[in-house]
Enzyme design. Structure first.
Site, PDB file in Angstrom:
ATOM      1  N   ASN A 105       0.841  -1.190   0.000  1.00 34.64           N
ATOM      2  CA  ASN A 105       0.000   0.000   0.000  1.00 34.64           C
ATOM      3  C   ASN A 105       0.884   1.251   0.000  1.00 34.64           C
ATOM      4  O   ASN A 105       1.162   1.820  -1.038  1.00 34.64           O
ATOM      5  CB  ASN A 105      -0.943  -0.032   1.212  1.00 34.64           C
ATOM      6  CG  ASN A 105      -1.954   1.100   1.209  1.00 34.64           C
ATOM      7  OD1 ASN A 105      -1.618   2.253   0.966  1.00 34.64           O
ATOM      8  ND2 ASN A 105      -3.205   0.792   1.482  1.00 34.64           N
ATOM      9  N   ILE A 131      -5.571  -0.652  -1.889  1.00 34.99           N
ATOM     10  CA  ILE A 131      -6.084   0.711  -2.029  1.00 34.99           C
ATOM     11  C   ILE A 131      -7.089   0.978  -0.901  1.00 34.99           C
ATOM     12  O   ILE A 131      -8.123   0.318  -0.826  1.00 34.99           O
ATOM     13  CB  ILE A 131      -6.789   0.907  -3.387  1.00 34.99           C
ATOM     14  CG1 ILE A 131      -5.825   0.627  -4.547  1.00 34.99           C
ATOM     15  CG2 ILE A 131      -7.379   2.316  -3.490  1.00 34.99           C
ATOM     16  CD1 ILE A 131      -6.501   0.656  -5.915  1.00 34.99           C
ATOM     17  N   ASP A 132      -6.764   1.934  -0.037  1.00 34.58           N
ATOM     18  CA  ASP A 132      -7.700   2.412   0.982  1.00 34.58           C
ATOM     19  C   ASP A 132      -8.220   3.769   0.506  1.00 34.58           C
ATOM     20  O   ASP A 132      -7.429   4.628   0.105  1.00 34.58           O
ATOM     21  CB  ASP A 132      -6.996   2.603   2.332  1.00 34.58           C
ATOM     22  CG  ASP A 132      -6.384   1.321   2.871  1.00 34.58           C
ATOM     23  OD1 ASP A 132      -6.924   0.238   2.561  1.00 34.58           O
ATOM     24  OD2 ASP A 132      -5.370   1.400   3.591  1.00 34.58           O
ATOM     25  N   TYR A 133      -9.528   3.978   0.565  1.00 38.86           N
ATOM     26  CA  TYR A 133     -10.065   5.227   0.013  1.00 38.86           C
ATOM     27  C   TYR A 133     -11.254   5.728   0.830  1.00 38.86           C
ATOM     28  O   TYR A 133     -11.933   4.969   1.532  1.00 38.86           O
ATOM     29  CB  TYR A 133     -10.500   5.027  -1.451  1.00 38.86           C
ATOM     30  CG  TYR A 133     -11.754   4.194  -1.593  1.00 38.86           C
ATOM     31  CD1 TYR A 133     -13.010   4.797  -1.673  1.00 38.86           C
ATOM     32  CD2 TYR A 133     -11.686   2.802  -1.609  1.00 38.86           C
ATOM     33  CE1 TYR A 133     -14.165   4.028  -1.765  1.00 38.86           C
ATOM     34  CE2 TYR A 133     -12.835   2.033  -1.702  1.00 38.86           C
ATOM     35  CZ  TYR A 133     -14.064   2.655  -1.779  1.00 38.86           C
ATOM     36  OH  TYR A 133     -15.211   1.901  -1.856  1.00 38.86           O
ATOM     37  N   TYR A 144      -5.834   6.851   0.301  1.00 39.59           N
ATOM     38  CA  TYR A 144      -5.082   7.186   1.515  1.00 39.59           C
ATOM     39  C   TYR A 144      -4.026   6.116   1.772  1.00 39.59           C
ATOM     40  O   TYR A 144      -4.294   4.920   1.597  1.00 39.59           O
ATOM     41  CB  TYR A 144      -6.014   7.285   2.725  1.00 39.59           C
ATOM     42  CG  TYR A 144      -6.798   8.577   2.766  1.00 39.59           C
ATOM     43  CD1 TYR A 144      -6.463   9.580   3.666  1.00 39.59           C
ATOM     44  CD2 TYR A 144      -7.856   8.793   1.897  1.00 39.59           C
ATOM     45  CE1 TYR A 144      -7.167  10.780   3.698  1.00 39.59           C
ATOM     46  CE2 TYR A 144      -8.571   9.993   1.911  1.00 39.59           C
ATOM     47  CZ  TYR A 144      -8.211  10.974   2.816  1.00 39.59           C
ATOM     48  OH  TYR A 144      -8.903  12.154   2.832  1.00 39.59           O
TER      49      TYR A 144
END
Length: 255
Positions: A105, A131-133, A144
C-alpha cells in the site's frame, strides 16, 4: 468450464502483538491473540488469510517478523501480509518466513520501484496492490496511505489502473468509510473499478451478512471478498467470537 469458486478471505488487523478490529480505521477494539485465531481458522478451513499491520507504515517501522514467523508456522492455508514493507529485503523475509503474498500500500507511493522488483523475482501472483479510500466533503474520492492517515492525489480508479501497470496480481480495495460498519460493501465503487481492471479485485470494508458477499460479487463484479467484523464478532455490537460463514450458505449466495 465451471467458474472458479469465489474466495472469502478473513482480513485480520495487527496492532503490536494483538489482533484488533477497527471502525472506519479508528476505534480499535482488542480481538485476541493472533496465533489462537489462526488455529481456529485452520479448523474452519478458510480459503486464505490476510494479516495487515495497521500501524507499521504510520510509525515508519519494520514488520514484526518474529510474530509473523509464529503465525506462518501455525497456519495451514495461504497467507498474505501487508504493513511496513518498504524494501525488497523486507519482502524477501516475509516470503522466507512462509507467506505466499505481500500486500503493498504505502510503499507504492514512497518506493515506486518496489512492486516491479517483487514481480520480477516472485511473479505477479505474489503481489496484492492495496487501495484504501474515502470521500471528502465534496464527495470526491481519494486514496489514503499510511494506515489511512495520509491523503494522496489519485482517485481509487486511477490508482488501481496504475497498480495494474506496475504488475500486481490482484487489488485489495478497502472503503475506509464502511470499515467495521456492517452496512455492506461500496458496490458502486467496486463495480466501477472491477470493470476497468483485468486483474482480480478483492472487495473489503463493510461486510455484515453473507448476503452482502453475494451482492458485491454479483452486482459489483468482485472476484473475491475480504471479511473482518463478521468473522471476529458474534454479531454487531456483541462480543468476540472467531467464526466463518456456513459453506452451504456461502455457496447459495455466491453461486
Amino acid at each position: 468450464m465451471s467458474r472458479a469458486r469465489t474466495r472469502v478471505i478473513p482480513c485480520l488487523l495487527l496492532k503490536g502483538d494483538s489482533l484488533v478490529k477497527s471502525v472506519k480505521f479508528k476505534d480499535y477494539r482488542y480481538i485476541g491473540d493472533p496465533i489462537n485465531t489462526v488455529r481456529i481458522f485452520n479448523e474452519l478451513e478458510v480459503d486464505e488469510l490476510v494479516f495487515l499491520d495497521i500501524t507499521a507504515s504510520k510509525e515508519s517501522r519494520s514488520p514484526n517478523f518474529k510474530l509473523l514467523e509464529n503465525i506462518a508456522s501455525e497456519c495451514f492455508m495461504p497467507l498474505a501480509y501487508g504493513g511496513g514493507l518498504r524494501t525488497l529485503s523486507d519482502v524477501r523475509t516475509i516470503f522466507n518466513i512462509g507467506f505466499e503474498k505481500v500486500v503493498i500500500n504505502s510503499a507504492a507511493f514512497s518506493n515506486p520501484d518496489l512492486i516491479p522488483e517483487i514481480v520480477e523475482i516472485y511473479g505477479s501472483q505474489a503481489v496484492v496492490g492495496s487501495i484504501d479510500y474515502k470521500s471528502n466533503i465534496f464527495k470526491r474520492f481519494h486514496v489514503y496511505s499510511n494506515g489511512g492517515s495520509k491523503k494522496q492525489d489519485p482517485s481509487p480508479k486511477e490508482w488501481a489502473s496504475h497498480l495494474e501497470t506496475k504488475g500486481v496480481g490482484e487489488i485489495l480495495l478497502t472503503s475506509i468509510e464502511r470499515d467495521g460498519t456492517w452496512n455492506g460493501y461500496d458496490i458502486k465503487m467496486v463495480k466501477e473499478i472491477s470493470q476497468s481492471l483485468s486483474v482480480p479485485l478483492i472487495a473489503n470494508g463493510g461486510a455484515g451478512t453473507v448476503e452482502h458477499l453475494g451482492e458485491v460479487v454479483k452486482m459489483g463484479g468482485a472476484s473475491a471478498v475480504a471479511v473482518g467484523s463478521m468473522v471476529v464478532y458474534q454479531k454487531k455490537d456483541m462480543g468476540v467470537l472467531v467464526n466463518f460463514p456456513d459453506k452451504n450458505k456461502l455457496k447459495d449466495v455466491l453461486g
